[in-house]
Design an enzyme around this catalytic site. Structure first.
Site, PDB file in Angstrom:
ATOM      1  N   ASP A 137     -12.013   3.814  -8.544  1.00  0.00           N
ATOM      2  CA  ASP A 137     -11.494   4.055  -9.884  1.00  0.00           C
ATOM      3  C   ASP A 137     -11.515   2.715 -10.624  1.00  0.00           C
ATOM      4  O   ASP A 137     -12.562   2.299 -11.114  1.00  0.00           O
ATOM      5  CB  ASP A 137     -10.093   4.661  -9.749  1.00  0.00           C
ATOM      6  CG  ASP A 137      -9.493   5.113 -11.062  1.00  0.00           C
ATOM      7  OD1 ASP A 137     -10.245   5.345 -12.012  1.00  0.00           O
ATOM      8  OD2 ASP A 137      -8.255   5.235 -11.152  1.00  0.00           O
ATOM      9  N   GLY A 193     -11.217  -0.058  -9.144  1.00  0.00           N
ATOM     10  CA  GLY A 193     -11.854  -0.984  -8.203  1.00  0.00           C
ATOM     11  C   GLY A 193     -10.854  -1.934  -7.566  1.00  0.00           C
ATOM     12  O   GLY A 193     -11.184  -2.704  -6.681  1.00  0.00           O
TER      13      GLY A 193
HETATM   14  P1  IMP Z   1      -8.536   2.042  -7.584  1.00  0.00           P
HETATM   15  O1  IMP Z   1      -8.041   2.119  -9.023  1.00  0.00           O
HETATM   16  O2  IMP Z   1     -10.032   1.887  -7.530  1.00  0.00           O
HETATM   17  O3  IMP Z   1      -7.805   0.976  -6.830  1.00  0.00           O
HETATM   18  O4  IMP Z   1      -8.185   3.439  -6.906  1.00  0.00           O
HETATM   19  C1  IMP Z   1      -6.880   3.700  -6.507  1.00  0.00           C
HETATM   20  C2  IMP Z   1      -6.685   5.050  -5.907  1.00  0.00           C
HETATM   21  O5  IMP Z   1      -6.343   5.964  -6.937  1.00  0.00           O
HETATM   22  C3  IMP Z   1      -7.835   5.749  -5.196  1.00  0.00           C
HETATM   23  O6  IMP Z   1      -8.039   5.286  -3.901  1.00  0.00           O
HETATM   24  C4  IMP Z   1      -7.300   7.177  -5.192  1.00  0.00           C
HETATM   25  O7  IMP Z   1      -6.421   7.369  -4.109  1.00  0.00           O
HETATM   26  C5  IMP Z   1      -6.570   7.276  -6.491  1.00  0.00           C
HETATM   27  N1  IMP Z   1      -7.353   8.017  -7.494  1.00  0.00           N
HETATM   28  C6  IMP Z   1      -8.048   7.536  -8.552  1.00  0.00           C
HETATM   29  N2  IMP Z   1      -8.623   8.530  -9.264  1.00  0.00           N
HETATM   30  C7  IMP Z   1      -8.268   9.682  -8.638  1.00  0.00           C
HETATM   31  C8  IMP Z   1      -8.549  11.093  -8.896  1.00  0.00           C
HETATM   32  O8  IMP Z   1      -9.247  11.489  -9.847  1.00  0.00           O
HETATM   33  N3  IMP Z   1      -7.995  11.974  -8.029  1.00  0.00           N
HETATM   34  C9  IMP Z   1      -7.221  11.617  -6.975  1.00  0.00           C
HETATM   35  N4  IMP Z   1      -6.944  10.317  -6.689  1.00  0.00           N
HETATM   36  C10 IMP Z   1      -7.466   9.369  -7.514  1.00  0.00           C
END
Ligand code: IMP
Ligand code: MG
Length: 188
Positions: free
Chosen positions: A113, A115
């Site tokens: 998402d 990252g």
């Molecule tokens: P990051 O923002 O890349 O660190 O992602 C963080 C976390 O947010 C991911 O590992 C997911 O667990 C959660 N996440 C982000 N987008 C979604 C979605 O559309 N559905 C479910 N979980 C999400």
């Protein structure tokens, strides 16, 4: 047909199916073939590190399609400052059981998402002296990236919508749906 019955039973807060069970299975097989090819001559088992909880279904399907020697491990993390959408360094709630120093490691994540999670995880793992560190994500919301992360294996690119199923949840709901569905925007 599978898709028809999935549509008939779609929960009211789910808008539509983005990825069917068949599409997912085919793509996971392709990713497994790439990984099998890449590590075919490696002696020591590859360590798959699933990031709980979201990756557990992707990891179990992917690992069962691997023909190379591998072991399965898990970590659980949370972001610092859990209030709001404040970003920052990840905190380990549970660390690997395997010692990853000098080993080939594949981090397995549900979705990329912002990252943030993978940015800090790869930094921490590299500092532990992994031999070769790669990352596999099931889904990639490329429009939302804030941190630059080098991801080797990507299942599917998806738009900036909230998705559930195949490990991904909304407040712990819908994690075990066999397909990936887009949710209607929720108030909270
Ligand atoms: P990051 O923002 O890349 O660190 O992602 C963080 C976390 O947010 C991911 O590992 C997911 O667990 C959660 N996440 C982000 N987008 C979604 C979605 O559309 N559905 C479910 N979980 C999400
Ligand atoms: Mg996650």
């Amino acid at each position: 047909m599978a898709q028809v019955s999935e549509r008939q039973t779609l929960a009211p807060d789910l808008k539509k199916i983005l990825l069917t069970e068949d599409e997912i299975s085919k793509r996971v097989s392709e990713l497994a073939s790439e990984i099998n090819e890449k590590y075919k001559d490696t002696q020591e088992p590859l360590i798959l590190v699933g990031v709980l909880k979201g990756s557990f279904i992707f990891l179990s399907d992917l690992s069962r399609k691997l023909t190379i020697p591998h072991v399965v491990d898990f970590i659980a993390v949370s972001s610092y400052g859990s209030g709001g959408d404040k970003r920052g360094e990840v905190r380990f709630l549970m660390d690997t059981r395997e010692n990853i120093t000098g080993r080939d490691v594949l981090i397995v994540e549900d979705i990329l998402d912002s990252g943030n999670t993978l940015y800090y995880l790869t930094k921490i793992f590299k500092s532990r002296g992994t031999k070769n560190l790669e990352t596999a994500v099931f889904l990639d919301k490329s429009e939302r990236h804030e941190m630059e992360v080098d991801v080797k294996y990507i299942g599917f690119e998806i738009p900036d919508v909230w998705v559930v199923g195949y490990g991904l949840d909304y407040k712990e709901k819908y994690r075990t749906l066999p397909y990936v569905a887009e949710m209607y925007p929720q108030k909270d």
